[in-house]
Write an enzyme that holds these catalytic residues in place. Structure first.
Site, PDB file in Angstrom:
ATOM      1  N   THR A  12       0.821  -1.216   0.000  1.00 33.04           N
ATOM      2  CA  THR A  12       0.000   0.000   0.000  1.00 33.04           C
ATOM      3  C   THR A  12       0.851   1.261   0.000  1.00 33.04           C
ATOM      4  OG1 THR A  12      -1.768  -1.148   1.144  1.00 33.04           O
ATOM      5  CG2 THR A  12      -1.787   1.226   1.327  1.00 33.04           C
ATOM      6  N   SER A  55       1.981  -7.397  -0.837  1.00 37.38           N
ATOM      7  CA  SER A  55       2.746  -8.362  -0.038  1.00 37.38           C
ATOM      8  C   SER A  55       2.130  -9.762   0.051  1.00 37.38           C
ATOM      9  CB  SER A  55       3.097  -7.797   1.335  1.00 37.38           C
ATOM     10  OG  SER A  55       2.017  -7.789   2.204  1.00 37.38           O
ATOM     11  N   THR A  88       2.022  -4.451   4.199  1.00 34.36           N
ATOM     12  CA  THR A  88       1.947  -4.789   5.621  1.00 34.36           C
ATOM     13  C   THR A  88       1.440  -6.211   5.883  1.00 34.36           C
ATOM     14  OG1 THR A  88      -0.266  -3.821   5.798  1.00 34.36           O
ATOM     15  CG2 THR A  88       1.610  -2.393   6.319  1.00 34.36           C
ATOM     16  N   ASP A  89       0.759  -6.819   4.895  1.00 31.10           N
ATOM     17  CA  ASP A  89       0.156  -8.143   5.155  1.00 31.10           C
ATOM     18  C   ASP A  89       1.196  -9.195   5.542  1.00 31.10           C
ATOM     19  OD1 ASP A  89      -2.243  -6.987   4.524  1.00 31.10           O
ATOM     20  OD2 ASP A  89      -2.520  -8.023   2.618  1.00 31.10           O
TER      21      ASP A  89
END
Ligand code: ASP
Length: 323
Positions: A12, A55, A88-89
């Site tokens: 993101t 990610s 971030t995942d």
């Protein structure tokens, strides 16, 4: 003048919002390129787009690509710190992979964003700025790979994403962040008591992760029996227990000489062999499972992937996970 190696990998933090549909997606020009001048006072930023992936698309092979780039920077000896932007995942998995496999003399800091750069209240630029300040801090060396998000500094080994959308998503259960970035100041309050590094040139194993639940039986264990897997991690119940109906399948997997690592599905605390009832931690230990106290299931999986490259016997694996 200090030099920061800034590696973009996607996520993101490097996406924009489609103003018509509201969908968040990668844009042609990396949006962060427009902002690097903000950090360039007395600072040289060497910026590279080494990956451009959401990610959930990141694999251990991509983690190796980042690791190799960091190792090259270490050999070149011209970098004072490295910052990696990442979705971030799976950020915590890449961060821990790097923590276990790179041993640089300069700080390595990962960051990301929960909101794209063009969204109201976007966290990307301030996270990047805080990550750069952290990477420049003399105190950040010898603290392992760090994750800087939302003004907190976390160690890669224990940090986890806890919220799907909130900017205060990265937390370190049980132990807390090891430092903060307060306005311009980077301050550490804790450090880890040990660090570990393993050489890797490839990831050739397949390690699966199962989550336990009330009434779980052997179905998923049986399903893995004829699959090409080299290891299994289970997020067990509580301190490290499994329902009795899982045992027939688990025993068959253990007979295949596959390392089975036990973590807890609980958010806080550590997995331990405490209970001696059927399926309790003590019973599981007798059957030959390995306990990974303090690690989450996904972190234990990353560690097992790396340890399987070291060709260790089960006693050595046990010992290393016990640390
Ligand atoms: N789905 C995005 C990713 O991990 C989420 C983010 O970056 O925050 O790539």
């Amino acid at each position: 003048m200090k030099r920061i190696l800034l590696l973009h990998t996607g996520g993101t933090i490097s996406m924009s919002t489609d103003q018509r549909t509201g969908a968040v997606k990668p844009s042609g020009e990396h949006p962060l390129h427009k902002y690097s001048h903000l950090f360039e006072e007395n600072l040289q930023i060497i910026e590279e787009d080494i990956l451009q992936l959401p990610s959930p698309h990141v694999t251990p092979a991509d983690m190796l690509t980042i690791q190799k780039r960091l190792e090259r920077a270490e050999q070149d000896g011209q970098i004072d710190g490295a910052v990696i932007t990442h979705g971030t995942d799976t950020l915590e998995e890449t961060a821990y992979f790097l923590d276990l496999t790179v041993n640089t003399s300069f700080p390595v800091v990962l960051t990301g964003a929960m909101r794209p750069v063009d969204e109201l209240g976007s966290d990307g630029i301030s996270n990047l700025q805080n990550a750069i300040w952290t990477a420049l801090s003399n105190e950040a060396t010898d603290k392992g790979v760090l994750v800087v998000m939302n003004e907190e500094i976390h160690s890669a080994r224990y940090v986890t994403k806890t919220h799907t959308t909130n900017v205060a998503t990265f937390r370190t259960p049980t132990f807390g962040p090891i430092g903060i970035v307060s306005k311009h100041e980077v301050r550490f309050f804790q450090k880890l008591v040990f660090y570990e590094h393993y050489p890797v040139n490839q990831i050739s194993s397949n390690v699966c992760l199962l989550k336990s639940y009330a009434g779980m039986d052997s179905t998923l264990f049986e399903a893995l029996l004829d699959k090409d897997i080299d290891g299994l991690v289970i997020e067990a119940l509580g301190a490290g227990n499994l329902p009795p109906a899982t045992l027939p399948g688990l025993k068959k997997l253990l007979k295949r000489d596959i390392p089975v690592v036990i973590t807890s599905r609980a958010f806080n605390g550590i997995a331990q062999d405490i209970y001696a009832y059927t399926g309790g931690g003590k019973h599981l230990k007798e059957l030959g499972v390995i306990f990974a106290p303090g690690l989450s299931g996904i972190k234990a999986r990353i560690k097992l992937l790396i340890l399987l490259e070291q060709k260790l016997d089960s006693e050595q694996l046990n010992m290393i996970f016990r640390q």
